[in-house]
Design a protein around this motif. Structure first.
Motif, PDB file in Angstrom:
ATOM      1  N   VAL B 123       1.007  -1.202   0.197  1.00 17.42           N
ATOM      2  CA  VAL B 123       0.033  -0.158  -0.042  1.00 17.42           C
ATOM      3  C   VAL B 123       0.932   1.273   0.201  1.00 17.42           C
ATOM      4  O   VAL B 123       0.539   2.290  -0.792  1.00 17.42           O
ATOM      5  N   GLN B 124       1.896   1.182   0.796  1.00 16.16           N
ATOM      6  CA  GLN B 124       2.912   2.285   1.033  1.00 16.16           C
ATOM      7  C   GLN B 124       3.337   2.574  -0.473  1.00 16.16           C
ATOM      8  O   GLN B 124       3.664   3.735  -0.964  1.00 16.16           O
ATOM      9  N   LEU B 125       3.844   1.564  -1.041  1.00  8.13           N
ATOM     10  CA  LEU B 125       4.521   1.707  -2.310  1.00  8.13           C
ATOM     11  C   LEU B 125       3.478   2.228  -3.397  1.00  8.13           C
ATOM     12  O   LEU B 125       3.800   3.164  -4.245  1.00  8.13           O
ATOM     13  N   ALA B 126       2.401   1.720  -3.352  1.00  8.89           N
ATOM     14  CA  ALA B 126       1.210   2.259  -4.219  1.00  8.89           C
ATOM     15  C   ALA B 126       0.996   3.859  -4.419  1.00  8.89           C
ATOM     16  O   ALA B 126       0.796   4.289  -5.192  1.00  8.89           O
ATOM     17  N   PHE B 127       0.830   4.306  -2.919  1.00 11.63           N
ATOM     18  CA  PHE B 127       0.765   5.360  -2.711  1.00 11.63           C
ATOM     19  C   PHE B 127       2.035   6.579  -2.651  1.00 11.63           C
ATOM     20  O   PHE B 127       2.117   7.589  -2.643  1.00 11.63           O
ATOM     21  N   SER B 128       2.838   5.834  -3.055  1.00 11.77           N
ATOM     22  CA  SER B 128       4.173   6.664  -3.123  1.00 11.77           C
ATOM     23  C   SER B 128       4.363   7.484  -4.270  1.00 11.77           C
ATOM     24  O   SER B 128       3.828   6.936  -5.354  1.00 11.77           O
ATOM     25  N   SER B 130       6.034   9.389  -6.632  1.00 14.60           N
ATOM     26  CA  SER B 130       6.805   9.367  -7.657  1.00 14.60           C
ATOM     27  C   SER B 130       7.917   8.486  -7.862  1.00 14.60           C
ATOM     28  O   SER B 130       7.871   7.609  -6.591  1.00 14.60           O
ATOM     29  N   PRO B 131       8.568   8.240  -9.004  1.00 20.80           N
ATOM     30  CA  PRO B 131       9.583   7.203  -9.062  1.00 20.80           C
ATOM     31  C   PRO B 131      10.473   7.286  -8.117  1.00 20.80           C
ATOM     32  O   PRO B 131      11.060   6.232  -7.451  1.00 20.80           O
ATOM     33  N   SER B 132      11.005   8.529  -7.621  1.00 25.46           N
ATOM     34  CA  SER B 132      12.122   8.805  -6.657  1.00 25.46           C
ATOM     35  C   SER B 132      11.728   8.277  -5.194  1.00 25.46           C
ATOM     36  O   SER B 132      12.329   7.649  -4.433  1.00 25.46           O
ATOM     37  N   ALA B 133      10.371   8.529  -4.880  1.00 17.76           N
ATOM     38  CA  ALA B 133       9.729   8.047  -3.715  1.00 17.76           C
ATOM     39  C   ALA B 133       9.921   6.645  -3.628  1.00 17.76           C
ATOM     40  O   ALA B 133       9.965   5.918  -2.597  1.00 17.76           O
ATOM     41  N   LYS B 134       9.196   6.111  -4.568  1.00 14.24           N
ATOM     42  CA  LYS B 134       9.181   4.763  -4.817  1.00 14.24           C
ATOM     43  C   LYS B 134      10.463   4.031  -4.460  1.00 14.24           C
ATOM     44  O   LYS B 134      10.597   2.894  -3.611  1.00 14.24           O
ATOM     45  N   ALA B 135      11.472   4.585  -5.134  1.00 15.57           N
ATOM     46  CA  ALA B 135      12.842   3.852  -5.105  1.00 15.57           C
ATOM     47  C   ALA B 135      13.315   3.921  -3.635  1.00 15.57           C
ATOM     48  O   ALA B 135      14.047   3.111  -3.213  1.00 15.57           O
ATOM     49  N   MET B 136      13.050   5.074  -2.991  1.00 18.53           N
ATOM     50  CA  MET B 136      13.684   5.211  -1.680  1.00 18.53           C
ATOM     51  C   MET B 136      13.034   4.168  -0.686  1.00 18.53           C
ATOM     52  O   MET B 136      13.474   3.784   0.105  1.00 18.53           O
ATOM     53  N   LEU B 137      11.580   4.070  -1.043  1.00 18.57           N
ATOM     54  CA  LEU B 137      10.840   3.219  -0.092  1.00 18.57           C
ATOM     55  C   LEU B 137      11.320   1.785  -0.403  1.00 18.57           C
ATOM     56  O   LEU B 137      11.800   0.905   0.818  1.00 18.57           O
ATOM     57  N   GLN B 138      11.764   1.337  -1.719  1.00 15.17           N
ATOM     58  CA  GLN B 138      12.214   0.354  -1.865  1.00 15.17           C
ATOM     59  C   GLN B 138      13.567   0.049  -1.006  1.00 15.17           C
ATOM     60  O   GLN B 138      13.964  -1.174  -0.730  1.00 15.17           O
ATOM     61  N   ALA B 139      14.467   1.096  -0.987  1.00 17.91           N
ATOM     62  CA  ALA B 139      15.812   1.095  -0.449  1.00 17.91           C
ATOM     63  C   ALA B 139      15.501   0.581   1.077  1.00 17.91           C
ATOM     64  O   ALA B 139      16.220   0.132   1.725  1.00 17.91           O
ATOM     65  N   LYS B 140      14.696   1.452   1.553  1.00 18.96           N
ATOM     66  CA  LYS B 140      14.196   1.284   3.168  1.00 18.96           C
ATOM     67  C   LYS B 140      13.994  -0.265   3.257  1.00 18.96           C
ATOM     68  O   LYS B 140      14.034  -0.829   4.435  1.00 18.96           O
ATOM     69  N   LEU B 141      12.823  -0.803   2.526  1.00 18.59           N
ATOM     70  CA  LEU B 141      12.570  -1.993   2.561  1.00 18.59           C
ATOM     71  C   LEU B 141      13.731  -3.120   2.463  1.00 18.59           C
ATOM     72  O   LEU B 141      13.547  -4.154   3.180  1.00 18.59           O
ATOM     73  N   ILE B 142      14.939  -2.746   1.887  1.00 21.74           N
ATOM     74  CA  ILE B 142      16.235  -3.698   1.775  1.00 21.74           C
ATOM     75  C   ILE B 142      16.571  -3.834   3.369  1.00 21.74           C
ATOM     76  O   ILE B 142      16.741  -4.985   3.655  1.00 21.74           O
ATOM     77  N   ASP B 143      16.454  -2.640   3.906  1.00 22.84           N
ATOM     78  CA  ASP B 143      16.981  -2.744   5.414  1.00 22.84           C
ATOM     79  C   ASP B 143      16.100  -3.421   6.220  1.00 22.84           C
ATOM     80  O   ASP B 143      16.598  -4.444   7.158  1.00 22.84           O
ATOM     81  N   LYS B 144      14.836  -3.457   6.156  1.00 24.34           N
ATOM     82  CA  LYS B 144      13.977  -4.386   6.884  1.00 24.34           C
ATOM     83  C   LYS B 144      14.170  -5.808   6.480  1.00 24.34           C
ATOM     84  O   LYS B 144      14.050  -6.767   7.322  1.00 24.34           O
TER      85      LYS B 144
END
Lengths: 176, 247
Positions: B123-128, B130-144
């Protein structure tokens, strides 16, 4: 039929039009198979090609025309499946014999062709992974610079440079 | 200004593809002909070899038949799909309640609330926006994901290897999503994301070293033996992501 642009076929395929799917399949099957077969062992090439098209069929509804050509999308799928295959089996890519099956060739011609292919595959093995990938995408799949750049996440200048270096190295290895 | 050799090579390859002869093509660049000729012959040889790799006609026909026999999947217009997803997500979150979502945040893949955690991320990804926000969220998910692998490996009773493997696949998925998004990022966005990933990478390197040095616990009776995470695979992908963001 030829006058219909590819984008229209894709739009129709997204809506479930089988004729459009058949058209796209015929347009890409050889290229995809050639690319996959140039990266995996022959026994696996058919399985992976099948997976590429099945996955493409299932995922096509989510394909969006947003600056990424359909060919890049399809080959990115193929590339990921090949990478997964290599990872899962932890196999170093080896090149034994490849399917060169057009029935119209006689055995002598086939043996000659096989040798030619093996020679190229062995030479490719000696390039860097990026150079190999550029050569495969451009010469086995027949993709453009732009399409190759999109798949590899690089700019066009970088692809041109990799292509030049790869051909120079291959020329030396193959003694052309 | 004279053209770069890479540029001329590409032009000649294009001309050859269109059916032009090598010598005709070289006549446009006589001063580079000696350098280009062997490269073009090499290209022709490679193209010729690849063109001989053909799918078997039976395979080709069988796959086409299979594809065309699959049940049709019609798509809703994009805006309808998005709205349906958004409404469904809100509904699920409403039904489950904020407490459940919060409780799922620390869950591991074997926990019943783990699917809620993944759904929340989607849901968070779907509501991000811009591509930049999506990429940053993906990066944070790597951490998780790395944190999850670390916790799974560190358990006294190690978790089934399939959970670790699946988490590694998800981790690879986040990295590959960043690859896909990279061409859509502006230069400054790439710099920011790369900086974030590099900082995290230093932390992850430490975690990884710890994971590799701790011997795996002995398998309990009739339990499947735990496998060490395929660190090398995703670490390579991690390095590649940082490299891609450099361009």
């Amino acid at each position: 039929m030829k006058s219909v642009p590819e984008e229209e076929w894709i739009r129709r395929a997204k809506q479930g039009d089988r004729e459009a799917w058949g058209y796209l399949y015929e347009l890409y099957i050889e290229k995809v198979y050639r690319y996959v077969a140039s990266r995996v062992e022959p026994m696996e090439a058919e399985d992976i090609t099948e997976q590429v098209f099945l996955k493409a069929f299932q995922s096509l509804p989510s394909f969006k025309f947003k600056g990424i050509p359909f060919s890049s999308w399809l080959f990115a799928l193929a590339r990921n499946l090949v990478i997964d295959w290599a990872r899962k089996r932890e196999i170093k890519q080896r090149y034994i014999t490849r399917e060169i099956a057009p029935p119209q060739f006689n055995p002598e011609e086939m043996a000659e062709e096989r040798m030619l292919i093996e020679e190229i595959m062995k030479a490719l093995d000696k390039l860097t992974p990026d150079q190999q990938e550029v050569i495969r995408l451009r010469f086995s799949a027949g993709l453009s610079l732009e399409e190759t750049a999109k798949i590899l996440g690089k700019n066009i200048g970088a692809i041109k440079s990799l292509q030049h270096t790869a051909l120079k190295n291959l020329r030396r290895i193959l003694n052309v | 200004m004279s053209k770069e050799i890479e540029e001329i090579l590409e032009e000649c390859l294009h001309r050859l593809k269109e059916g032009e002869d090598i010598e005709d093509c070289l006549s446009h660049y006589p001063e580079r002909a000696e350098e280009l000729r062997p490269l073009l012959y090499t290209a022709i040889r490679i193209g010729k070899a690849f063109s001989r790799i053909q799918p078997h006609p039976h395979f080709r026909a069988r796959l086409k038949y299979r594809l065309l026999s699959l049940p049709q999947r019609k798509t809703l217009p994009l805006w309808k799909t998005r709205w349906a997803f958004a409404l469904l997500s809100i509904l699920i979150l409403f039904i489950l309640g904020g407490g459940t979502v919060w409780a799922s945040a620390g869950s591991l893949p074997d926990h019943p609330l783990y699917p809620v955690k993944l759904a929340t991320e989607r849901v968070q990804l779907a509501f991000s926006p811009s591509p930049s926000a999506k990429a940053m969220l993906q990066a944070k998910l790597i951490d998780k994901r790395i944190e999850e692998i670390q916790r799974m490996m560190g358990r006294e009773m190690p978790m089934m290897p399939k959970y670790v493997e699946k988490t590694e696949e998800r981790l690879m998925g986040h990295l590959q999503k960043i690859h896909t998004l990279a061409p859509h990022l502006k230069k400054e966005e790439k710099v920011k994301l790369r900086g974030f990933l590099m900082t995290k990478m230093a932390q992850h390197q430490k975690i990884m070293a710890e994971m590799m040095s701790v011997p795996l616990p002995a398998p309990p009776k009739s339990e499947i033996r735990p496998t060490p995470p395929r660190i090398r695979d995703w670490w390579k992908e991690y390095e590649k992501t940082i490299e891609i963001l450099k361009e």
